[in-house]
Write a protein that holds these residues in place. Structure first.
Motif, short mmCIF file in Angstrom:
data_model
loop_
_atom_site.label_atom_id
_atom_site.label_comp_id
_atom_site.label_asym_id
_atom_site.label_seq_id
_atom_site.Cartn_x
_atom_site.Cartn_y
_atom_site.Cartn_z
N UNK A 50 0.86 -1.18 0.00
CA UNK A 50 0.00 0.00 0.00
C UNK A 50 0.90 1.24 0.00
N UNK A 51 0.41 2.37 -0.51
CA UNK A 51 1.20 3.60 -0.48
C UNK A 51 1.27 4.27 0.89
N UNK A 52 0.52 3.78 1.87
CA UNK A 52 0.56 4.36 3.21
C UNK A 52 1.96 4.19 3.81
N UNK A 53 2.46 5.21 4.48
CA UNK A 53 3.82 5.19 5.05
C UNK A 53 4.02 3.95 5.91
N UNK A 69 1.46 -0.08 -4.74
CA UNK A 69 0.26 -0.21 -5.55
C UNK A 69 -0.85 0.65 -4.95
N UNK A 70 -1.27 1.72 -5.62
CA UNK A 70 -2.31 2.60 -5.07
C UNK A 70 -3.60 1.87 -4.70
N UNK A 78 -11.67 -5.79 -1.96
CA UNK A 78 -11.12 -7.15 -2.10
C UNK A 78 -10.82 -7.46 -3.56
N UNK A 79 -11.72 -7.12 -4.46
CA UNK A 79 -11.51 -7.40 -5.88
C UNK A 79 -10.25 -6.71 -6.42
N UNK A 80 -9.98 -5.50 -5.95
CA UNK A 80 -8.79 -4.77 -6.39
C UNK A 80 -7.51 -5.44 -5.88
N UNK A 81 -7.55 -5.94 -4.67
CA UNK A 81 -6.38 -6.63 -4.11
C UNK A 81 -6.13 -7.93 -4.89
#
Length: 150
Positions: A50-53, A69-70, A78-81
């Motif tokens: 994830x883009x989170x720090x 991965x944004x 879930x589908x995006x993951x």
């Protein structure tokens, strides 16, 4: 296909969610889980964060190249993951470093066929394997481990 769901380690609270960094405890959690993963992951494993720090810092503890991965950001679907991971067809293991509740919902869907809330502790990794037999996809939980037990 092997899919490893690694929830980011403990992070500081804050309003700017994507900017929240790991705490000292979180850095220790990420480091201990990274040692365990390094012993078990093949060199060919693809690492996606994830883009989170806090996720980037967790991924960095592994000491391998990874891709941000944004679509894995907090609030991910879930589908995006699954699409980012290439589930169930990827030829290499994939490590996803992300967030609750999405990782728990993903694990629930793959293990039980229903997307529902399932708790994955901070810094924990769940290792899922998919096998195809006669057009049936069978998902098995190979490991679920928290950094507290390493």
């Amino acid at each position: 296909m092997d899919l490893i769901l690694w929830r980011h380690a403990d992070a500081h609270p804050g309003e700017a969610d994507l900017e929240r960094a790991l705490t000292g405890k979180g850095r220790r959690q990420a480091a201990s889980m990274a040692v365990w993963l390094e012993k078990h992951l093949p060199d060919s494993a693809k690492i996606l964060a994830s883009p989170a720090v806090r996720s980037v810092e967790t991924a960095s503890a592994l000491g391998r190249k990874f891709k941000i991965i944004p679509e894995l950001a907090p609030g991910a679907q879930v589908a995006s993951i699954l699409a980012a991971a290439g589930w169930p067809d990827s030829r290499q293991p994939v490590v996803i470093i992300g967030h609750q509740p999405a990782l728990g919902r993903l694990a629930s869907l793959l293990l039980f066929g229903v997307e529902q809330d399932l708790s994955i502790r901070k810094g924990a990794a769940w290792w899922l394997t998919n096998r195809s037999r006669e057009d049936n996809h069978i998902t098995t939980l190979r490991a679920a481990i928290c950094p507290d037990y390493l």
